[in-house]
Write a protein that holds these residues in place. Structure first.
Motif, PDB file in Angstrom:
ATOM      1  N   GLY A 171       0.860  -1.147  -0.123  1.00 26.53           N
ATOM      2  CA  GLY A 171       0.040   0.185   0.081  1.00 26.53           C
ATOM      3  C   GLY A 171       0.765   1.266  -0.008  1.00 26.53           C
ATOM      4  O   GLY A 171       1.979   1.126  -0.071  1.00 26.53           O
ATOM      5  N   THR A 206       0.596   5.839   1.070  1.00 32.36           N
ATOM      6  CA  THR A 206      -0.054   6.800   1.906  1.00 32.36           C
ATOM      7  C   THR A 206      -1.038   7.458   1.042  1.00 32.36           C
ATOM      8  O   THR A 206      -0.802   7.628  -0.428  1.00 32.36           O
ATOM      9  CB  THR A 206       0.839   8.045   2.429  1.00 32.36           C
ATOM     10  OG1 THR A 206       1.343   8.452   1.294  1.00 32.36           O
ATOM     11  CG2 THR A 206       1.849   7.172   3.503  1.00 32.36           C
ATOM     12  N   THR A 256      -2.641  -2.746  -3.580  1.00 30.53           N
ATOM     13  CA  THR A 256      -2.476  -2.960  -2.189  1.00 30.53           C
ATOM     14  C   THR A 256      -3.429  -4.097  -2.020  1.00 30.53           C
ATOM     15  O   THR A 256      -4.369  -4.445  -2.488  1.00 30.53           O
ATOM     16  CB  THR A 256      -3.140  -1.627  -1.550  1.00 30.53           C
ATOM     17  OG1 THR A 256      -2.586  -0.393  -1.847  1.00 30.53           O
ATOM     18  CG2 THR A 256      -3.167  -1.929  -0.143  1.00 30.53           C
ATOM     19  N   THR A 305      -5.376  -3.124   3.158  1.00 28.79           N
ATOM     20  CA  THR A 305      -6.479  -2.172   3.096  1.00 28.79           C
ATOM     21  C   THR A 305      -7.329  -2.036   4.391  1.00 28.79           C
ATOM     22  O   THR A 305      -7.576  -1.026   4.953  1.00 28.79           O
ATOM     23  CB  THR A 305      -7.225  -2.320   1.863  1.00 28.79           C
ATOM     24  OG1 THR A 305      -6.667  -2.229   0.696  1.00 28.79           O
ATOM     25  CG2 THR A 305      -8.367  -1.251   1.462  1.00 28.79           C
ATOM     26  N   SER A 312      -6.540  -2.920   7.400  1.00 25.77           N
ATOM     27  CA  SER A 312      -5.754  -2.377   8.337  1.00 25.77           C
ATOM     28  C   SER A 312      -5.676  -0.781   8.213  1.00 25.77           C
ATOM     29  O   SER A 312      -5.797  -0.236   9.404  1.00 25.77           O
ATOM     30  CB  SER A 312      -4.312  -2.884   8.386  1.00 25.77           C
ATOM     31  OG  SER A 312      -4.155  -4.289   8.744  1.00 25.77           O
ATOM     32  N   GLN A 313      -5.463  -0.347   7.310  1.00 29.25           N
ATOM     33  CA  GLN A 313      -5.570   1.125   6.816  1.00 29.25           C
ATOM     34  C   GLN A 313      -6.905   1.586   7.277  1.00 29.25           C
ATOM     35  O   GLN A 313      -6.893   2.618   7.868  1.00 29.25           O
ATOM     36  CB  GLN A 313      -5.340   1.281   5.219  1.00 29.25           C
ATOM     37  CG  GLN A 313      -3.870   0.883   4.863  1.00 29.25           C
ATOM     38  CD  GLN A 313      -3.627   1.125   3.182  1.00 29.25           C
ATOM     39  OE1 GLN A 313      -4.680   1.163   2.548  1.00 29.25           O
ATOM     40  NE2 GLN A 313      -2.621   1.036   3.159  1.00 29.25           N
ATOM     41  N   LYS A 314      -7.904   0.962   6.836  1.00 27.42           N
ATOM     42  CA  LYS A 314      -9.316   1.700   7.257  1.00 27.42           C
ATOM     43  C   LYS A 314      -9.671   1.454   8.677  1.00 27.42           C
ATOM     44  O   LYS A 314     -10.209   2.313   9.097  1.00 27.42           O
ATOM     45  CB  LYS A 314     -10.566   0.833   6.420  1.00 27.42           C
ATOM     46  CG  LYS A 314     -10.469   0.973   4.879  1.00 27.42           C
ATOM     47  CD  LYS A 314     -11.572   0.093   4.306  1.00 27.42           C
ATOM     48  CE  LYS A 314     -11.666   0.548   2.470  1.00 27.42           C
ATOM     49  NZ  LYS A 314     -12.303  -0.365   1.943  1.00 27.42           N
ATOM     50  N   ARG A 364      -7.617   4.362  10.383  1.00 27.36           N
ATOM     51  CA  ARG A 364      -8.060   5.472   9.930  1.00 27.36           C
ATOM     52  C   ARG A 364      -9.419   6.075  10.994  1.00 27.36           C
ATOM     53  O   ARG A 364      -9.429   6.943  11.348  1.00 27.36           O
ATOM     54  CB  ARG A 364      -8.263   5.587   8.374  1.00 27.36           C
ATOM     55  CG  ARG A 364      -9.269   6.873   8.117  1.00 27.36           C
ATOM     56  CD  ARG A 364      -8.779   7.561   6.866  1.00 27.36           C
ATOM     57  NE  ARG A 364      -9.074   8.828   6.537  1.00 27.36           N
ATOM     58  CZ  ARG A 364      -8.054   9.848   7.027  1.00 27.36           C
ATOM     59  NH1 ARG A 364      -6.611   9.404   6.998  1.00 27.36           N
ATOM     60  NH2 ARG A 364      -8.315  10.982   6.878  1.00 27.36           N
ATOM     61  N   GLU A 384       4.654  -0.892   4.707  1.00 25.80           N
ATOM     62  CA  GLU A 384       3.091  -1.162   4.783  1.00 25.80           C
ATOM     63  C   GLU A 384       2.829  -0.189   6.274  1.00 25.80           C
ATOM     64  O   GLU A 384       1.654   0.447   6.393  1.00 25.80           O
ATOM     65  CB  GLU A 384       2.847  -2.460   5.270  1.00 25.80           C
ATOM     66  CG  GLU A 384       1.704  -2.801   5.754  1.00 25.80           C
ATOM     67  CD  GLU A 384       1.258  -4.209   6.853  1.00 25.80           C
ATOM     68  OE1 GLU A 384       2.074  -5.057   6.425  1.00 25.80           O
ATOM     69  OE2 GLU A 384       0.719  -4.026   7.613  1.00 25.80           O
ATOM     70  N   ALA A 393       2.492   3.531   5.344  1.00 28.58           N
ATOM     71  CA  ALA A 393       1.211   3.637   4.786  1.00 28.58           C
ATOM     72  C   ALA A 393       0.139   3.705   5.776  1.00 28.58           C
ATOM     73  O   ALA A 393      -0.893   4.728   5.741  1.00 28.58           O
ATOM     74  CB  ALA A 393       1.046   2.648   3.508  1.00 28.58           C
ATOM     75  N   ILE A 394       0.108   2.955   6.739  1.00 33.41           N
ATOM     76  CA  ILE A 394      -1.111   2.847   7.829  1.00 33.41           C
ATOM     77  C   ILE A 394      -0.792   4.281   8.301  1.00 33.41           C
ATOM     78  O   ILE A 394      -1.859   4.947   8.720  1.00 33.41           O
ATOM     79  CB  ILE A 394      -0.917   1.761   8.512  1.00 33.41           C
ATOM     80  CG1 ILE A 394      -0.778   0.523   7.899  1.00 33.41           C
ATOM     81  CG2 ILE A 394      -1.624   1.813   9.756  1.00 33.41           C
ATOM     82  CD1 ILE A 394      -0.848  -0.815   8.565  1.00 33.41           C
ATOM     83  N   HIS A 413      -2.296   7.036   6.688  1.00 37.52           N
ATOM     84  CA  HIS A 413      -3.897   7.004   6.684  1.00 37.52           C
ATOM     85  C   HIS A 413      -4.231   7.577   7.810  1.00 37.52           C
ATOM     86  O   HIS A 413      -5.534   7.723   7.989  1.00 37.52           O
ATOM     87  CB  HIS A 413      -4.129   5.645   6.372  1.00 37.52           C
ATOM     88  CG  HIS A 413      -4.377   5.243   4.963  1.00 37.52           C
ATOM     89  ND1 HIS A 413      -5.480   5.282   4.195  1.00 37.52           N
ATOM     90  CD2 HIS A 413      -3.270   4.909   4.182  1.00 37.52           C
ATOM     91  CE1 HIS A 413      -4.948   4.785   2.963  1.00 37.52           C
ATOM     92  NE2 HIS A 413      -3.592   4.632   3.001  1.00 37.52           N
TER      93      HIS A 413
END
Ligand code: SF4
Length: 285
Positions: A79, A81, A99, A104, A106-108, A111, A130, A133-134, A137
């Protein structure tokens, strides 16, 4: 010598997905550049580069080749940012989003908690793409805990949400979680370690324990391979981490050994077969 390929080995869903995306786009004649190495496996990258894939710098947005043509930007399974997507949009660069859906998720999740005012804590490596990127987010406000000394820097007063980098070891995550809980009030936590990674642990240990020698194939820059190699070593001290057949040393092997070949989440099956063929050629004459 008896050679066995681990039948459970092979790339994870996220790696298969991004490779398929790249192959489809290249087959359609599109020019694409991966933002950093597309997977942690130099042999597989070479194969994709022969099909036309370019590997751009980790911070690249617009990749233009010698002919002056811009490439579409392939986001790898780790993924990226939101700032990367925004900047690509601003520069008119089309993005192919590879990604992994598990990342995805984990990112959601991160966030969601960030937007609710939680201190978001990611257990993992601060420089891992990774994790970067998290954190991105979460408007770059999430904290990363890699070792216990990082915990002192956390805000003790805020409600806190803890999640894991997808490829870390579960025991390590639980140890860090317990250490964080002694320092801050954890309101929520989620074990976001990828099921592929956690399920592989027992399978790999059983495979490694049943062999005299284990050759684990994976990139030296792969977190997942590091975790898997530690698992192999825990049950079989004659475990070796290799990237290609050229890394195998004669002194590792005895004539009557059962040699097991396995691979990490980013190691293609064809590479394991190739190593078995090479092993037979070099050591079974
Ligand atoms: S190891 Fe899991 S999270 Fe990582 S790319 Fe593969 S499937 Fe996705």
């Amino acid at each position: 010598m008896h050679i066995v390929i681990d039948e459970k080995a092979g790339p994870c869903g996220g790696v298969k997905r991004v490779i398929k995306l790249a192959e489809q786009k290249l087959a359609a004649g599109e020019k694409i550049a991966s933002r950093g190495e597309v997977i942690h496996n130099s042999v597989e990258i070479s194969r994709l580069e022969k099909l036309g894939l370019k590997t751009a710098a980790e911070d690249s947005i617009k990749h233009i080749d010698d002919s002056g043509q811009p490439h579409k930007l392939l986001i790898r399974a780790h993924g990226a940012t939101p700032a990367v997507f925004d900047e690509a949009d601003r520069q008119g660069v089309e993005v192919i989003d590879g990604t992994c859906p598990v990342v995805t998720r984990s990112q959601k999740l991160a966030r969601k908690y960030h937007e609710q005012g939680y201190q978001v804590v990611v257990v993992g490596k601060p420089k891992h793409p990774e994790v970067i990127a998290i954190v991105g987010h979460c408007d770059n406000q999430a904290r990363v805990v890699h070792q216990e000394t990082d915990i002192a820097r956390l805000d003790t007063d805020r409600p806190t949400f803890v999640l894991a980098q997808t490829t870390i070891d579960e025991n390590y995550f639980n140890t860090m979680l317990a250490a964080i809980a002694r320092h801050v009030h954890i309101v929520e936590q989620r074990n976001t370690i990828c099921a592929f990674v956690s399920n592989r642990k027992d399978q790999l240990r059983a495979f490694a324990a049943g062999c005299d020698v284990v050759l684990l194939v994976g990139g030296k820059n792969s977190s997942n391979t590091r975790v898997m190699f530690d698992d192999c070593r825990a049950v079989n001290p004659r475990s070796y981490w290799i990237e290609t057949a050229a890394d195998i040393e004669l002194g590792w092997l005895e004539d009557d050994d059962t040699v097991g070949i396995s691979g990490s989440a980013s190691t293609p099956g064809w590479l394991l077969e190739q190593i078995a063929v090479e092993l037979r050629r070099r050591f079974m004459r």
